[in-house]
Enzyme design. Structure first.
Site, PDB file in Angstrom:
ATOM      1  N   CYS A   1     -17.459  13.006 -92.626  1.00 48.31           N
ATOM      2  CA  CYS A   1     -16.619  11.813 -92.377  1.00 48.31           C
ATOM      3  C   CYS A   1     -15.612  11.974 -91.253  1.00 48.31           C
ATOM      4  O   CYS A   1     -15.176  10.985 -90.683  1.00 48.31           O
ATOM      5  CB  CYS A   1     -15.795  11.453 -93.606  1.00 48.31           C
TER       6      CYS A   1
ATOM      7  N   GLU B   1     -16.188   8.724 -88.931  1.00 54.79           N
ATOM      8  CA  GLU B   1     -17.633   8.527 -89.136  1.00 54.79           C
ATOM      9  C   GLU B   1     -17.962   7.105 -89.567  1.00 54.79           C
ATOM     10  O   GLU B   1     -19.033   6.579 -89.228  1.00 54.79           O
ATOM     11  CB  GLU B   1     -18.140   9.485 -90.217  1.00 54.79           C
ATOM     12  N   ASP B   2     -17.052   6.483 -90.338  1.00 58.81           N
ATOM     13  CA  ASP B   2     -17.382   5.171 -90.899  1.00 58.81           C
ATOM     14  C   ASP B   2     -17.344   4.050 -89.876  1.00 58.81           C
ATOM     15  O   ASP B   2     -17.874   2.967 -90.121  1.00 58.81           O
ATOM     16  CB  ASP B   2     -16.437   4.864 -92.073  1.00 58.81           C
TER      17      ASP B   2
ATOM     18  N   ASP C   1      -6.816   5.619 -93.680  1.00 58.72           N
ATOM     19  CA  ASP C   1      -8.125   6.279 -93.710  1.00 58.72           C
ATOM     20  C   ASP C   1      -8.685   6.592 -92.321  1.00 58.72           C
ATOM     21  O   ASP C   1      -9.868   6.922 -92.185  1.00 58.72           O
ATOM     22  CB  ASP C   1      -9.132   5.389 -94.459  1.00 58.72           C
TER      23      ASP C   1
ATOM     24  N   HIS D   1     -20.637   6.828-100.796  1.00 57.53           N
ATOM     25  CA  HIS D   1     -21.551   6.582 -99.675  1.00 57.53           C
ATOM     26  C   HIS D   1     -22.869   7.329 -99.877  1.00 57.53           C
ATOM     27  O   HIS D   1     -22.919   8.325-100.602  1.00 57.53           O
ATOM     28  CB  HIS D   1     -20.936   7.101 -98.359  1.00 57.53           C
TER      29      HIS D   1
ATOM     30  N   ARG E   1      -9.807  -1.025 -93.471  1.00 59.87           N
ATOM     31  CA  ARG E   1     -10.347  -0.070 -92.514  1.00 59.87           C
ATOM     32  C   ARG E   1     -10.898  -0.727 -91.239  1.00 59.87           C
ATOM     33  O   ARG E   1     -11.255  -0.030 -90.295  1.00 59.87           O
ATOM     34  CB  ARG E   1     -11.427   0.788 -93.194  1.00 59.87           C
TER      35      ARG E   1
END
Ligand code: CIR
Length: 255
Positions: free
Chosen positions: A247, A65-66, A60, A160, A85
């Site tokens: 993202c 962005e995460d 991922d 999200h 992640r």
């Protein structure tokens, strides 16, 4: 100047995390072509791209962005809700330290950048399956000295907060009201997604341009009727990984 931090598609993206959608095969070469076009759209919108090294072992990792929340004064390195992640954040932190001082969230807190919507000094955070109370509390504590107010809000039916609502203008939001209550955003102009496109609330505002998934033509038309300058990009392959346009970059505004 605006910096956009990105990372190319991992060859292992087919093993990505999925929460609300079924797994279907991802065409990795096509994903790479689409990602290059997405970066080109960022360049056209005025960004300089800083591309992080590809992470073959982190499916991922294109979803940078995460891993962080970037504000004018500081950047917060998150602790992503999905354990697979968490190793993504180290290289993002290394890149961001060139532009911002850093705060880092710690266990047991979890938070994904995709849950964080900043509108002026208000920071709305989705209480999702990825962002917990401890993570949201740490964010609030770390940012209060800069005058930010952190407002947790429930999201349902999507991964999200920014699957459900994104900013499309100074005080304007694109929203799917089935996934988040528009009542939280009093004072903002609210545009609803076309009901045929529940996934259509994720738009990336850069300067005056809205980078937006080509897979949502009805909502795109609606945005254009309201006078928005929409730049459609094909993102079918990251959509199969439950991603969208916000993202795949971290936008760092430089004074
Ligand atoms: C995940 O489940 O974490 C990834 N497959 C998708 C993350 C998308 N990120 C975002 O919307 N900010």
């Amino acid at each position: 100047m605006i910096i956009a931090i990105t990372r190319d598609i991992s060859p292992s993206m087919g093993q990505c995390e999925l929460t609300y959608i079924e797994r279907v095969e991802i065409d990795i070469p096509l994903a790479r072509v689409q990602h290059a076009a997405y970066e080109q759209a960022l360049v056209q919108a005025g960004c300089q791209i800083v591309s992080l090294p590809v992470e073959p072992g982190l499916p991922d990792s294109v979803f940078v962005e995460d891993a962080a929340v970037v504000l004018d004064e500081v950047a917060v390195i998150t602790r992503p809700g999905a354990e697979s992640r968490r190793p993504e954040t180290a290289s993002v932190a290394r890149a961001l330290q060139a532009y911002r001082s850093l705060l880092t969230l710690e266990a047991p807190g979890t938070l994904d950048g995709g849950d964080v919507l900043c509108i002026g000094k208000k920071i709305f955070v989705g209480s999702s399956s990825r962002s917990n109370q401890a993570g949201i509390g740490q964010l609030a504590a770390g940012l209060s000295r800069f005058g930010y107010q952190v407002i947790p809000i429930p999201v349902k039916g999507c991964l999200h907060l920014k699957s459900a609502v994104t900013q499309i203008g100074t005080d304007a939001l694109l929203i799917n009201p089935a996934w988040v209550d528009p009542g939280f955003f009093q004072g903002c102009q609210i545009i609803h997604v076309d009901p045929r496109e529940p996934d259509g609330a994720n738009a990336l505002l850069v300067g005056k341009q809205l980078i937006y998934a080509a897979s949502h033509p009805y909502t795109c038309e609606r945005l254009e009727e309201y006078g928005y300058r929409v730049v459609p990009v094909a993102v079918s392959e990251v959509e199969k990984a439950e991603g969208a346009v916000t993202c795949c970059s971290l936008i760092v505004s430089m004074a």
